[in-house]
Design an enzyme around this catalytic site. Structure first.
Site, PDB file in Angstrom:
ATOM      1  N   TYR A  33       0.863  -1.195   0.000  1.00 55.68           N
ATOM      2  CA  TYR A  33       0.000   0.000   0.000  1.00 55.68           C
ATOM      3  C   TYR A  33       0.889   1.232   0.000  1.00 55.68           C
ATOM      4  CZ  TYR A  33      -2.979   3.764   1.680  1.00 55.68           C
ATOM      5  OH  TYR A  33      -3.638   4.950   1.808  1.00 55.68           O
TER       6      TYR A  33
ATOM      7  N   GLU B 295      -3.378   7.627  -4.025  1.00 57.24           N
ATOM      8  CA  GLU B 295      -3.395   6.388  -3.253  1.00 57.24           C
ATOM      9  C   GLU B 295      -3.294   5.216  -4.215  1.00 57.24           C
ATOM     10  OE1 GLU B 295      -5.875   5.054   0.549  1.00 57.24           O
ATOM     11  OE2 GLU B 295      -7.083   4.900  -1.269  1.00 57.24           O
TER      12      GLU B 295
END
Length: 413
Positions: free
Chosen positions: A135, A223
């Site tokens: 991530y 993101e």
């Protein structure tokens, strides 16, 4: 990972659009082609096969919401992200996604209409090494006023659970704006992700390119979940969630053109056309205020009173009867609203004029099915309270914040 209110003033774009921005800054991406119909999806798959050699394809619904892989298209039962194990599977999978309503953890119960699907290459191919998912995001740390790179070795669909249950697996790299992202910081990211060799070098390049994309587009957030280490040790962005600062869009006409009005909340669009600042939230108490600062304070009052704000609505400095009526009508479109708190400071506008606007709006709308608390403070506040109290309407008046909070508690009890 990022709270809804964090993105109040930004423009969201689709995954395929975000990836195009990333690629323009040298970020390696999972290649894909967007399609509007099953026929276009098949043609896109054929082109991907010719360009990349991929024989399997990932079809991804393009909506502004996360959790697509676990989401369900209500009309067909399909998920929002589906692997097609061959060209012959693409058309049927696309039919199961396009035109349906995808429900995820981040949408309403009705879901969002899917009008586009991204046909992407399969990047989970076998090789010498194992694939790994990470991530990574870049955003502003509002406590320090500096950009941060937030990342984790536990990427994938359940990153929220990682943050909740194993917060020590969430790392942050804060960027000093006077010197920018430094080489040792990019290397530290790669190190904390447990990489070595070619993958380590590729990750440092990826971090620099991602940060350049964030700064170069005046983004509020980039993101990537997941960032993938492929079986041949390449680092690529498999997904992208991008939010662009509205205030900077005049510098990026190409990005402004990416705006998809079909993804906008219809009430928010109506509010914008009426010159009102409105953001839909998930609570049960509607808010009508003048000024962003007072709006935030009002939302705090509601939470302290045992409720949850249903919206952010700033009517501005000219809270006349017409604007107040429009604001009431917008708030009442939300079936979750159980009460409305009007909190106006009479600086530019006199409180008694606002009070008259509330009374007139109430009469024009007719039967309002929820209690209304009106707190007016400032010029002619006492006159305003008297006007409300003597109107004969089901409206509760208040002068002090504490008094308004108490009335919210009472009507919700």
């Amino acid at each position: 990972m990022v709270d809804k209110f964090e993105n109040l003033i930004g423009m969201n774009i689709h995954e395929y659009q975000g990836k195009s921005l990333l690629k323009g800054f040298g970020v390696a991406i999972q290649e894909g082609i967007v399609a509007d119909t099953p026929e276009e999806a098949v043609e896109a798959a054929k082109k991907l096969n010719a360009d990349t050699g991929t024989e399997w394809f990932v079809l991804k619904a393009q909506i502004h919401a996360g959790g697509r892989g676990k989401g369900t298209v209500t009309e067909t039962g399909s998920h929002g992200v589906v692997l097609a194990k061959g060209l012959d599977k693409v058309a049927d999978i696309a039919k199961g996604i396009l035109g349906g309503h995808l429900v995820t953890a981040q949408t309403s119960a009705e879901g969002k209409l899917v009008s586009k699907v991204l046909i992407a290459q399969d990047v989970y191919y076998p090789g010498e090494a194992e694939t790994e998912e990470f991530y990574m995001s870049v955003l502003m740390n509002r406590e320090t006023g500096r950009n941060i790179i937030m990342y984790s070795p536990e990427g994938g669909m359940d990153i929220e659970a990682v943050a909740e249950k194993t917060p020590h697996l969430i790392f942050k790299e804060e960027i000093d704006p006077t010197v920018g992202l430094q080489g040792f910081q990019a290397r530290r990211v790669a190190f904390n992700l447990g990489l070595s060799g070619m993958a380590f070098k590729q990750m440092t390049k990826f971090v620099f390119a991602l940060y350049a994309a964030y700064e170069g587009t005046d983004a509020s957030m980039f993101e990537i979940n997941p960032v993938l280490k492929t079986s041949d040790n390449n680092i690529i962005a498999v997904d992208s969630k991008v939010n662009i600062d509205d205030s900077a869009l005049y510098r990026h006409k190409d990005i402004a053109a990416m705006h998809d009005p079909t993804e906008d909340n219809p009430i928010e669009l109506e509010a914008a056309e009426a010159g009102l600042n409105y953001v839909d939230l998930d609570g049960n108490v509607g808010c009508m205020v003048n000024g962003a600062g007072l709006a935030m304070a009002t939302m705090d009052i509601i939470k302290l009173s045992g409720g949850e704000p249903a919206n952010f609505l700033d009517v501005g400095g000219t809270a006349d009867a017409e604007r107040v009526e429009k604001a009431f009508r917008m708030i009442l479109k939300d079936p979750n609203v159980k009460a409305i708190l009007v909190n106006i400071f009479g600086g530019i506008v006199r409180c008694d004029r606002v009070a008259q606007g509330v009374v007139d709006a109430y009469k024009n709308i007719g039967d309002i099915p929820v209690p209304i608390i009106v707190r007016l403070q400032g010029t002619n506040a006492e006159e305003a309270k008297k006007l409300i109290d003597e109107s004969g309407l089901e409206v509760h008046s208040a002068v002090l914040l504490k008094e308004a909070a108490q009335k919210v508690s009472e009507v919700l009890a």
